[in-house]
Design a protein around this motif. Structure first.
Motif, PDB file in Angstrom:
ATOM      1  N   ARG A   1      19.694   2.301  -1.924  1.00  0.00           N
ATOM      2  CA  ARG A   1      20.254   3.567  -1.460  1.00  0.00           C
ATOM      3  C   ARG A   1      20.793   3.449  -0.039  1.00  0.00           C
ATOM      4  NH1 ARG A   1      15.811   5.696  -4.329  1.00  0.00           N
ATOM      5  NH2 ARG A   1      14.562   5.800  -2.421  1.00  0.00           N
ATOM      6  N   ILE A   2      20.022   2.758   0.828  1.00  0.00           N
ATOM      7  CA  ILE A   2      20.497   2.585   2.207  1.00  0.00           C
ATOM      8  C   ILE A   2      21.798   1.792   2.224  1.00  0.00           C
ATOM      9  CG2 ILE A   2      19.962   1.486   4.411  1.00  0.00           C
ATOM     10  CD1 ILE A   2      17.035   2.160   3.937  1.00  0.00           C
ATOM     11  N   GLY A   3      21.852   0.714   1.405  1.00  0.00           N
ATOM     12  CA  GLY A   3      23.090  -0.056   1.339  1.00  0.00           C
ATOM     13  C   GLY A   3      24.256   0.759   0.820  1.00  0.00           C
ATOM     14  N   ARG A   4      23.988   1.618  -0.182  1.00  0.00           N
ATOM     15  CA  ARG A   4      25.052   2.464  -0.706  1.00  0.00           C
ATOM     16  C   ARG A   4      25.540   3.453   0.342  1.00  0.00           C
ATOM     17  NH1 ARG A   4      22.696   3.544  -5.004  1.00  0.00           N
ATOM     18  NH2 ARG A   4      21.734   5.547  -4.490  1.00  0.00           N
ATOM     19  N   TYR A   5      24.593   4.044   1.077  1.00  0.00           N
ATOM     20  CA  TYR A   5      24.990   4.980   2.129  1.00  0.00           C
ATOM     21  C   TYR A   5      25.744   4.272   3.251  1.00  0.00           C
ATOM     22  CZ  TYR A   5      21.861   8.321  -0.116  1.00  0.00           C
ATOM     23  OH  TYR A   5      21.253   9.157  -1.012  1.00  0.00           O
TER      24      TYR A   5
ATOM     25  N   LEU B   1      27.535   1.451   2.994  1.00  0.00           N
ATOM     26  CA  LEU B   1      28.867   1.109   2.515  1.00  0.00           C
ATOM     27  C   LEU B   1      29.759   2.352   2.427  1.00  0.00           C
ATOM     28  CD1 LEU B   1      28.044  -1.497  -0.289  1.00  0.00           C
ATOM     29  CD2 LEU B   1      28.917  -1.926   2.018  1.00  0.00           C
ATOM     30  N   GLY B   2      29.164   3.468   1.968  1.00  0.00           N
ATOM     31  CA  GLY B   2      29.941   4.709   1.936  1.00  0.00           C
ATOM     32  C   GLY B   2      30.362   5.150   3.323  1.00  0.00           C
ATOM     33  N   GLY B   3      29.436   5.015   4.292  1.00  0.00           N
ATOM     34  CA  GLY B   3      29.793   5.371   5.658  1.00  0.00           C
ATOM     35  C   GLY B   3      30.860   4.449   6.236  1.00  0.00           C
ATOM     36  N   LEU B   4      30.746   3.134   5.934  1.00  0.00           N
ATOM     37  CA  LEU B   4      31.758   2.202   6.432  1.00  0.00           C
ATOM     38  C   LEU B   4      33.125   2.477   5.810  1.00  0.00           C
ATOM     39  CD1 LEU B   4      29.771  -1.176   6.491  1.00  0.00           C
ATOM     40  CD2 LEU B   4      30.421   0.261   8.430  1.00  0.00           C
ATOM     41  N   SER B   5      33.133   2.740   4.495  1.00  0.00           N
ATOM     42  CA  SER B   5      34.415   3.061   3.854  1.00  0.00           C
ATOM     43  C   SER B   5      35.007   4.348   4.427  1.00  0.00           C
ATOM     44  CB  SER B   5      34.225   3.185   2.342  1.00  0.00           C
ATOM     45  OG  SER B   5      33.343   4.262   2.036  1.00  0.00           O
ATOM     46  N   PHE B   6      34.153   5.331   4.697  1.00  0.00           N
ATOM     47  CA  PHE B   6      34.641   6.572   5.308  1.00  0.00           C
ATOM     48  C   PHE B   6      35.238   6.295   6.681  1.00  0.00           C
ATOM     49  CE2 PHE B   6      33.744  10.172   8.159  1.00  0.00           C
ATOM     50  CZ  PHE B   6      34.507  11.152   7.550  1.00  0.00           C
TER      51      PHE B   6
ATOM     52  N   GLY C   1       0.811  -1.212   0.000  1.00  0.00           N
ATOM     53  CA  GLY C   1       0.000   0.000   0.000  1.00  0.00           C
ATOM     54  C   GLY C   1       0.842   1.259   0.000  1.00  0.00           C
ATOM     55  N   VAL C   2       1.952   1.244   0.750  1.00  0.00           N
ATOM     56  CA  VAL C   2       2.839   2.409   0.745  1.00  0.00           C
ATOM     57  C   VAL C   2       3.437   2.622  -0.636  1.00  0.00           C
ATOM     58  CG1 VAL C   2       5.004   3.313   1.678  1.00  0.00           C
ATOM     59  CG2 VAL C   2       3.336   2.274   3.205  1.00  0.00           C
ATOM     60  N   THR C   3       3.785   1.521  -1.327  1.00  0.00           N
ATOM     61  CA  THR C   3       4.335   1.644  -2.681  1.00  0.00           C
ATOM     62  C   THR C   3       3.313   2.267  -3.626  1.00  0.00           C
ATOM     63  OG1 THR C   3       5.784  -0.258  -2.317  1.00  0.00           O
ATOM     64  CG2 THR C   3       5.315   0.358  -4.597  1.00  0.00           C
ATOM     65  N   LEU C   4       2.046   1.788  -3.556  1.00  0.00           N
ATOM     66  CA  LEU C   4       1.008   2.361  -4.424  1.00  0.00           C
ATOM     67  C   LEU C   4       0.657   3.790  -4.008  1.00  0.00           C
ATOM     68  CD1 LEU C   4      -1.384  -0.726  -4.692  1.00  0.00           C
ATOM     69  CD2 LEU C   4       0.309   0.063  -6.368  1.00  0.00           C
ATOM     70  N   PHE C   5       0.750   4.060  -2.725  1.00  0.00           N
ATOM     71  CA  PHE C   5       0.346   5.368  -2.202  1.00  0.00           C
ATOM     72  C   PHE C   5       1.369   6.453  -2.564  1.00  0.00           C
ATOM     73  CE2 PHE C   5       0.403   7.854   2.014  1.00  0.00           C
ATOM     74  CZ  PHE C   5      -0.263   8.917   1.446  1.00  0.00           C
ATOM     75  N   THR C   6       2.657   6.156  -2.393  1.00  0.00           N
ATOM     76  CA  THR C   6       3.701   7.171  -2.587  1.00  0.00           C
ATOM     77  C   THR C   6       4.556   6.957  -3.824  1.00  0.00           C
ATOM     78  OG1 THR C   6       5.246   5.913  -1.218  1.00  0.00           O
ATOM     79  CG2 THR C   6       3.839   7.512  -0.092  1.00  0.00           C
ATOM     80  N   GLY C   7       4.467   5.768  -4.438  1.00  0.00           N
ATOM     81  CA  GLY C   7       5.356   5.463  -5.554  1.00  0.00           C
ATOM     82  C   GLY C   7       6.751   5.080  -5.107  1.00  0.00           C
ATOM     83  N   LEU C   8       6.897   4.780  -3.803  1.00  0.00           N
ATOM     84  CA  LEU C   8       8.197   4.423  -3.257  1.00  0.00           C
ATOM     85  C   LEU C   8       8.585   3.017  -3.676  1.00  0.00           C
ATOM     86  CD1 LEU C   8      10.606   4.964  -1.290  1.00  0.00           C
ATOM     87  CD2 LEU C   8       9.156   4.023   0.526  1.00  0.00           C
ATOM     88  N   SER C   9       9.837   2.847  -4.109  1.00  0.00           N
ATOM     89  CA  SER C   9      10.368   1.533  -4.450  1.00  0.00           C
ATOM     90  C   SER C   9      11.196   1.036  -3.266  1.00  0.00           C
ATOM     91  CB  SER C   9      11.236   1.613  -5.711  1.00  0.00           C
ATOM     92  OG  SER C   9      11.859   0.379  -5.959  1.00  0.00           O
ATOM     93  N   TRP C  10      10.749  -0.041  -2.647  1.00  0.00           N
ATOM     94  CA  TRP C  10      11.468  -0.563  -1.496  1.00  0.00           C
ATOM     95  C   TRP C  10      12.840  -1.115  -1.894  1.00  0.00           C
ATOM     96  CZ3 TRP C  10       9.810   0.800   3.059  1.00  0.00           C
ATOM     97  CH2 TRP C  10       8.447   1.100   3.236  1.00  0.00           C
ATOM     98  N   LEU C  11      12.920  -1.708  -3.083  1.00  0.00           N
ATOM     99  CA  LEU C  11      14.217  -2.196  -3.557  1.00  0.00           C
ATOM    100  C   LEU C  11      15.182  -1.034  -3.781  1.00  0.00           C
ATOM    101  CD1 LEU C  11      13.091  -4.983  -6.050  1.00  0.00           C
ATOM    102  CD2 LEU C  11      13.853  -5.234  -3.673  1.00  0.00           C
ATOM    103  N   GLY C  12      14.652   0.040  -4.399  1.00  0.00           N
ATOM    104  CA  GLY C  12      15.500   1.214  -4.576  1.00  0.00           C
ATOM    105  C   GLY C  12      15.914   1.822  -3.249  1.00  0.00           C
ATOM    106  N   LEU C  13      14.968   1.810  -2.270  1.00  0.00           N
ATOM    107  CA  LEU C  13      15.298   2.333  -0.948  1.00  0.00           C
ATOM    108  C   LEU C  13      16.387   1.499  -0.281  1.00  0.00           C
ATOM    109  CD1 LEU C  13      14.680   4.303   1.366  1.00  0.00           C
ATOM    110  CD2 LEU C  13      12.908   2.722   2.135  1.00  0.00           C
ATOM    111  N   MET C  14      16.256   0.163  -0.388  1.00  0.00           N
ATOM    112  CA  MET C  14      17.291  -0.692   0.191  1.00  0.00           C
ATOM    113  C   MET C  14      18.626  -0.494  -0.500  1.00  0.00           C
ATOM    114  SD  MET C  14      15.376  -4.290   1.100  1.00  0.00           S
ATOM    115  CE  MET C  14      14.654  -4.505  -0.539  1.00  0.00           C
TER     116      MET C  14
END
Length: 370
Positions: A192-196, A198-203, A177-190
């Motif tokens: 981005r979170i993984g990229r952030y 990994l970037g934080g860990l590398s930093f 419902g959240v995906t249909l309601f906001t157009g949010l992609s949970w895979l894309g969110l995951m």
């Protein structure tokens, strides 16, 4: 008679401008309504008259008035805490209408209906989850955290799927419902979170490596400084324990002999004695002695010579010093393993280091091992 011709003016289309004005008006109206509904829900009081309770003659505490009090009581009774999403969806609906203001077509009814369907699915699943896992909230509500809708959904799903199954099903419906309601992609969110992450860990890894390198450099500097201090202490102790070089005494000035004084007096009326030696008066007197180096100065020069040779990697010890009126001779004892040729090759370097005109290295002194 010439006939006047009428210019044809191009009419400006009014429909696109009208559509844009209507969309802006709808946005303003729905945002204001959303703020009003949120204010009514935030100032809900059980003592106000509403759908589940009829208040007395006391003034209404809700900032939305009687209408706001009845709305808050009804929606909180039916949807529980999920009723706070309705003001958000109202304002979001205004934005959906306004975002296509540059297009002359009408409102995209399919997108609008899809957003509202996702919103209702989110509210229904959220009410069920709130009833299952948040029975008691921070603010007491008329029908619990999930309201009447959550109670109905939780009751039927518990009978059909059990506690774990009902939770998983409601969670899946909520995310969909959240995906249909906001157009949010949970895979894309995951992603981005993984990229952030990994970037934080590398930093953090880079910062930790820099801190370790800085700490190691600081420790190395401390150890090097401590080593220099210990070396200076050892050199001072060795210098104090080392015997002073033997300094030969300066020969005293020879006093004029009796014959020399006698020869200075040239006879005027008597003939000179008939001798094989010429008179001493033919010789000039020596120049006055300018004075040589003191004992302390010669010892300091000896230590300086040792230090300069040590700078070039040659370890020697000054055994004796022979001062003279023109040349001062230093007798050196090389350390074991030091070749005499190493000292001979440093003659010019020693002269420059000692600020002298020249330094002559005599490799072998007959009768001595220095």
């Amino acid at each position: 008679m010439a006939q006047a011709t009428r210019k044809k003016t191009r009419a400006v289309p009014i429909m696109p401008q009208l559509h844009r004005g209507v969309r802006e008006a709808v946005l303003i109206l729905l945002v204001v309504v959303g703020i009003y509904l949120l204010l009514a829900l935030a100032t809900y009081s059980p003592a106000d008259p509403g759908w589940s309770y009829s208040g007395g003659v006391s003034p209404v505490r809700n900032y939305g008035g009687v209408v706001g009090a009845r709305f808050a009581d009804a929606f909180l009774s039916v949807f529980g805490y999920l009723a706070y999403l309705f003001p958000v969806m109202t304002a979001y609906s205004g934005w959906l209408v306004f975002q296509d203001r540059l297009h002359s077509e009408g409102i995209d009814g399919r997108l609008f209906a899809l957003r509202w369907a996702g919103f209702l699915l989110t509210v229904g699943a959220g009410c069920g989850l709130a009833t299952l896992h948040f029975a008691r909230g921070p603010v007491p509500l008329p029908q619990g955290a999930g309201g009447v809708l959550g109670h109905l959904a939780a009751t039927h799903l518990l009978q059909a799927f059990g506690g774990v199954g009902a939770t998983l099903l409601l969670l899946a419906l909520f995310l969909a419902g959240v995906t249909l309601f906001t157009g949010l992609s949970w895979l894309g969110l995951m992603d981005r979170i993984g990229r952030y992450v990994l970037g934080g860990l590398s930093f953090l890894v880079i910062r930790a490596a820099r801190l370790r390198a800085a700490w190691a450099t600081r420790r190395l500097r401390r150890e090097r400084k401590r080593g220099r201090e210990q070396e200076i202490v050892r050199e001072r102790a060795a210098t104090q324990a080392r015997s002073k070089p033997h300094i030969e005494p300066v020969l005293p000035r020879v006093e004029p002999s009796l014959r020399a004084e006698k020869d200075r007096q040239i006879p005027l009326f008597e003939s000179a004695e008939d001798t094989d030696l010429p008179p001493l008066s033919l010789l000039d007197l020596p120049d006055p002695d300018p004075g040589g180096y003191s004992t302390e100065a010669l010892e300091a020069m000896s230590r300086q010579l040792e230090l300069k040779l040590r700078d070039f990697g040659v370890e020697v010890t000054v055994e004796a010093v022979h001062p003279g009126p023109v040349i001062t001779r230093f007798e050196l004892q090389p350390a074991p393993g030091v070749k005499v040729s190493q000292i001979s090759n440093l003659a010019k370097d020693l002269a420059r280091a000692l600020s002298t005109v020249s330094v002559r290295v005599v490799e072998i002194i007959p009768g001595k091992s220095v």
